[in-house]
Design a protein around this motif. Structure first.
Motif, PDB file in Angstrom:
ATOM      1  N   LEU A  28       0.816  -1.208   0.000  1.00 24.05           N
ATOM      2  CA  LEU A  28       0.000   0.000   0.000  1.00 24.05           C
ATOM      3  C   LEU A  28       0.854   1.265   0.000  1.00 24.05           C
ATOM      4  N   PHE A  29       1.835   1.323   0.919  1.00 21.86           N
ATOM      5  CA  PHE A  29       2.639   2.546   1.064  1.00 21.86           C
ATOM      6  C   PHE A  29       3.884   2.544   0.189  1.00 21.86           C
ATOM      7  N   GLY A  30       4.280   1.372  -0.296  1.00 15.86           N
ATOM      8  CA  GLY A  30       5.469   1.311  -1.124  1.00 15.86           C
ATOM      9  C   GLY A  30       5.189   1.162  -2.600  1.00 15.86           C
ATOM     10  N   LYS A  31       3.919   0.945  -2.962  1.00 10.85           N
ATOM     11  CA  LYS A  31       3.604   0.724  -4.372  1.00 10.85           C
ATOM     12  C   LYS A  31       2.340   1.455  -4.805  1.00 10.85           C
ATOM     13  N   HIS A  32       1.206   1.123  -4.216  1.00  8.98           N
ATOM     14  CA  HIS A  32      -0.072   1.636  -4.726  1.00  8.98           C
ATOM     15  C   HIS A  32      -0.335   3.076  -4.335  1.00  8.98           C
ATOM     16  N   LEU A  33       0.271   3.547  -3.267  1.00  6.30           N
ATOM     17  CA  LEU A  33       0.098   4.954  -2.893  1.00  6.30           C
ATOM     18  C   LEU A  33       0.614   5.881  -3.988  1.00  6.30           C
ATOM     19  N   TYR A  34       1.564   5.391  -4.785  1.00  3.56           N
ATOM     20  CA  TYR A  34       2.177   6.213  -5.823  1.00  3.56           C
ATOM     21  C   TYR A  34       1.628   5.918  -7.211  1.00  3.56           C
ATOM     22  N   GLY A  35       0.616   5.077  -7.291  1.00  3.68           N
ATOM     23  CA  GLY A  35      -0.002   4.803  -8.583  1.00  3.68           C
ATOM     24  C   GLY A  35       0.205   3.407  -9.107  1.00  3.68           C
ATOM     25  N   GLY A  36       0.884   2.542  -8.336  1.00  8.00           N
ATOM     26  CA  GLY A  36       1.040   1.159  -8.767  1.00  8.00           C
ATOM     27  C   GLY A  36       2.376   0.867  -9.403  1.00  8.00           C
TER      28      GLY A  36
END
Length: 327
Positions: free
Chosen positions: A101-109
């Motif tokens: 969530l915080f290392g990948k998808h928070l920034y758009g995937g």
């Protein structure tokens, strides 16, 4: 280095090769620590796929196409290999979910994340839950006892948990290296008992990926060379104030996992050859500094995350150097 755009047909093939290459390390981890390794793996994969599917559904993307790229499965596998076996189930689930969530998808995937998801999840876990993250077992358990330990937090046998070699060396004040290797149960032939073989297994998997050209040699060589040189420069033999030999650091902790499976991740890592080399050098230096003088026994995760922040600067420096040497 292979680009990891989600639309690239080569991505699933590259992820399959990474998963194949990590198998030797997982098998040796299982041989050393037992069922806790497989429980970690099952929890990470289940949580990772659930989180990935939930985010994809919320975004209205194609479920099958996105899940089939294999990136979440690779992140889950690498995190499971890094976490202590038999840690509580809620810690594993929290680390995996937070990493994605915080290392990948928070920034758009996929393709947009500045941090390595597996290492971000690991770092958050060690900051939030420091005590269970330092409880590495001295030996494995049978499956029933392992399930009780992970899901019911049952009382572990006396002397079941022991300090890792990196932790033992960091807090050592009086024993020489020879005495530690001769008398401390965590020490093996060159580094940690069993852990040295784990690192060799991950090295073998990493060399396979190099041979298949899944990634280039620049980042792994930079990390291993810088870690070797600084540990050699700071090594003062077998005295009680020794920081460990180069071989000790190369075969301890998550060195080979980091060198071949973590820092070679192309999205959060550097792209150009020179930048990848500098990225690896930085990770190696920071890993040694954190191990020796920092507050955590193994610094690979924090070193990777700190160098993730430096990637734009490294890329600009590499581009400037390329412009200067161009005819």
């Amino acid at each position: 280095m292979l680009p990891l755009e989600s639309t690239d047909d080569r991505l699933p093939q590259a992820m399959k090769r990474v998963l194949l290459a990590v198998v030797p390390g997982l098998l040796v981890l299982f041989w050393v620590y037992g069922w806790g390794v497989l429980i970690n793996l099952a929890l990470c994969i289940t949580t990772g796929l659930f989180v990935e599917a939930a985010v994809i559904k919320l975004r209205g993307q194609a479920m099958r196409a996105t899940l089939s790229d294999g990136s979440a499965l690779v992140s889950a596998t690498l995190l499971a290999a890094a976490l202590p076996p038999y840690c509580p189930w809620w810690l594993t689930v929290t680390a995996m979910a937070a990493g994605l969530l915080f290392g990948k998808h928070l920034y758009g995937g996929l393709g947009k994340n500045p941090f390595n998801p597996a290492m971000l999840g690991f770092a958050l876990a060690i900051v939030l839950f420091p005590q269970p993250m330092t409880q590495w077992p001295a030996q494995g358990m049978d499956l029933f006892s392992a399930l009780q330990q992970v899901f019911a937090s049952s009382q572990a046998p006396d002397a079941w948990v022991q300090a890792t070699v990196l932790d033992a060396l960091r807090i050592n004040k009086s024993l020489t290296m020879d005495e530690l290797f001769a008398g401390h149960p965590a020490f093996g032939h060159f580094a940690g008992r069993g852990v040295e073989w784990v690192n060799l297994a991950f090295l073998a998997g990493g060399l396979f990926l190099l041979q298949r050209r899944v990634f280039g040699w620049h980042a792994p060589l930079g990390m291993l060379a810088s870690l070797t040189l600084i540990s050699l420069f700071c090594w003062n033999g077998s005295g009680s104030d020794s920081n460990g030999s180069p071989l000790f650091h190369l075969l301890s902790g998550a060195t080979m996992l980091g060198a071949f499976f973590i820092i070679t991740e192309p999205v959060s890592g550097a792209k150009s050859a020179l930048a990848r080399l500098l990225f690896g050098i930085g990770v190696g230096l920071l890993t040694y500094l954190i191990r020796t003088w920092g507050g955590y026994p193994d610094g690979v995760a924090f070193a990777v995350l700190l160098m993730n922040l430096c990637v734009p600067t490294l890329e600009r420096f590499a581009a400037k150097r390329q412009t200067q040497v161009a005819p």
